[in-house]
Scaffold this motif. Structure first.
Motif, PDB file in Angstrom:
ATOM      1  N   GLU A 181      -6.430-105.438  -1.857  1.00  0.00           N
ATOM      2  CA  GLU A 181      -5.121-106.047  -1.640  1.00  0.00           C
ATOM      3  C   GLU A 181      -4.082-104.973  -1.341  1.00  0.00           C
ATOM      4  O   GLU A 181      -4.256-103.807  -1.702  1.00  0.00           O
ATOM      5  N   TYR A 182      -2.999-105.400  -0.701  1.00  0.00           N
ATOM      6  CA  TYR A 182      -1.889-104.488  -0.415  1.00  0.00           C
ATOM      7  C   TYR A 182      -0.574-105.252  -0.412  1.00  0.00           C
ATOM      8  O   TYR A 182      -0.539-106.459  -0.229  1.00  0.00           O
ATOM      9  N   ASN A 183       0.489-104.512  -0.643  1.00  0.00           N
ATOM     10  CA  ASN A 183       1.859-105.009  -0.495  1.00  0.00           C
ATOM     11  C   ASN A 183       2.542-104.131   0.537  1.00  0.00           C
ATOM     12  O   ASN A 183       2.519-102.906   0.400  1.00  0.00           O
ATOM     13  N   GLU A 208      -4.619-108.795   2.229  1.00  0.00           N
ATOM     14  CA  GLU A 208      -5.865-108.241   1.716  1.00  0.00           C
ATOM     15  C   GLU A 208      -6.776-107.881   2.874  1.00  0.00           C
ATOM     16  O   GLU A 208      -6.956-108.684   3.803  1.00  0.00           O
ATOM     17  N   TRP A 218       5.615-108.318   2.409  1.00  0.00           N
ATOM     18  CA  TRP A 218       4.527-109.278   2.468  1.00  0.00           C
ATOM     19  C   TRP A 218       3.307-108.705   1.763  1.00  0.00           C
ATOM     20  O   TRP A 218       3.202-107.510   1.554  1.00  0.00           O
ATOM     21  N   GLU A 219       2.411-109.601   1.369  1.00  0.00           N
ATOM     22  CA  GLU A 219       1.175-109.229   0.690  1.00  0.00           C
ATOM     23  C   GLU A 219      -0.001-109.656   1.551  1.00  0.00           C
ATOM     24  O   GLU A 219       0.077-110.659   2.259  1.00  0.00           O
ATOM     25  N   CYS A 271       3.651 -99.135   2.020  1.00  0.00           N
ATOM     26  CA  CYS A 271       2.460 -99.900   1.654  1.00  0.00           C
ATOM     27  C   CYS A 271       1.994 -99.437   0.283  1.00  0.00           C
ATOM     28  O   CYS A 271       1.914 -98.241   0.018  1.00  0.00           O
TER      29      CYS A 271
END
Length: 196
Positions: A156-158, A34, A31-32, A78
């Protein structure tokens, strides 16, 4: 994004990756999201979960509830594409930001190397975090927490969880289903037999 419902409200993109295994076998999720100034903040734990941080005293965080279908070892990764310094944690049963050491299971501050759940790798120019070999139990509620090392960091992050023997499902562990209609049907059948 403090739970899956607010994650959807915050336009978090949730993707499911199904491995090349039979139905019901191993499965990962990614999932993505922020971190931004609209998120709440907390005084996070240290990477080892043995004390409260004296650096990350006011860090934004997002949580994602999840559970697994089979006992075993899993990986949580992450990736922070904008280069901010992130951290990840896993809690079991509940996550209470006012008690960041309670129910703490795993944590990671930084990682350089290849990812296995997420595509690509992390190096000194691209920040990442990785918790490998997490021993997770089927049917237990877990919380993945994405946060930052420094106060007020945003970006942002994944995220991804997988590499285990079973399916990873985002959300709350379902309550056991009681077969009420079946029980009521049996009671009705017994009454009919008695009345004959």
């Amino acid at each position: 994004m403090k739970c899956l419902n607010s994650a959807l409200r915050a336009n978090v993109l949730v993707l499911t990756i199904i491995s090349a295994c039979p139905f019901g076998a191993a499965q990962s999720v990614v999932w993505e999201g922020e971190l931004d100034s609209h998120d709440t903040s907390f005084n996070r734990a240290s990477e080892d979960g043995d004390k409260v941080s004296f650096i990350g005293t006011n860090v934004y965080y997002d949580t994602m509830p999840f559970y697994v279908s089979l006992d075993g070892k899993y990986t949580f990764e992450c990736f922070q594409p904008e280069g901010w310094d992130g951290m990840i944690f896993v809690y079991n049963t509940t996550f209470d930001p006012s008690k960041p050491l309670k129910n703490w299971c795993y944590g990671n501050d930084g990682y350089e190397g290849d990812f296995s759940v997420l595509d690509g790798h992390s190096d000194e120019e691209v920040y990442g975090s990785r918790i490998e070999d997490m021993s997770l139990k089927a049917g237990v509620q877990y919380y993945a927490v994405t946060t930052s090392f420094y106060n007020y960091s945003t970006g942002e992050y994944n995220d991804g969880i997988g590499d285990g023997p079973g399916r990873v499902t985002l959300g709350v562990v379902p309550e056991p289903v009681v077969a009420v209609p079946f029980v009521l049907g049996l009671a009705s059948l017994r009454r009919r037999r008695k009345s004959r």
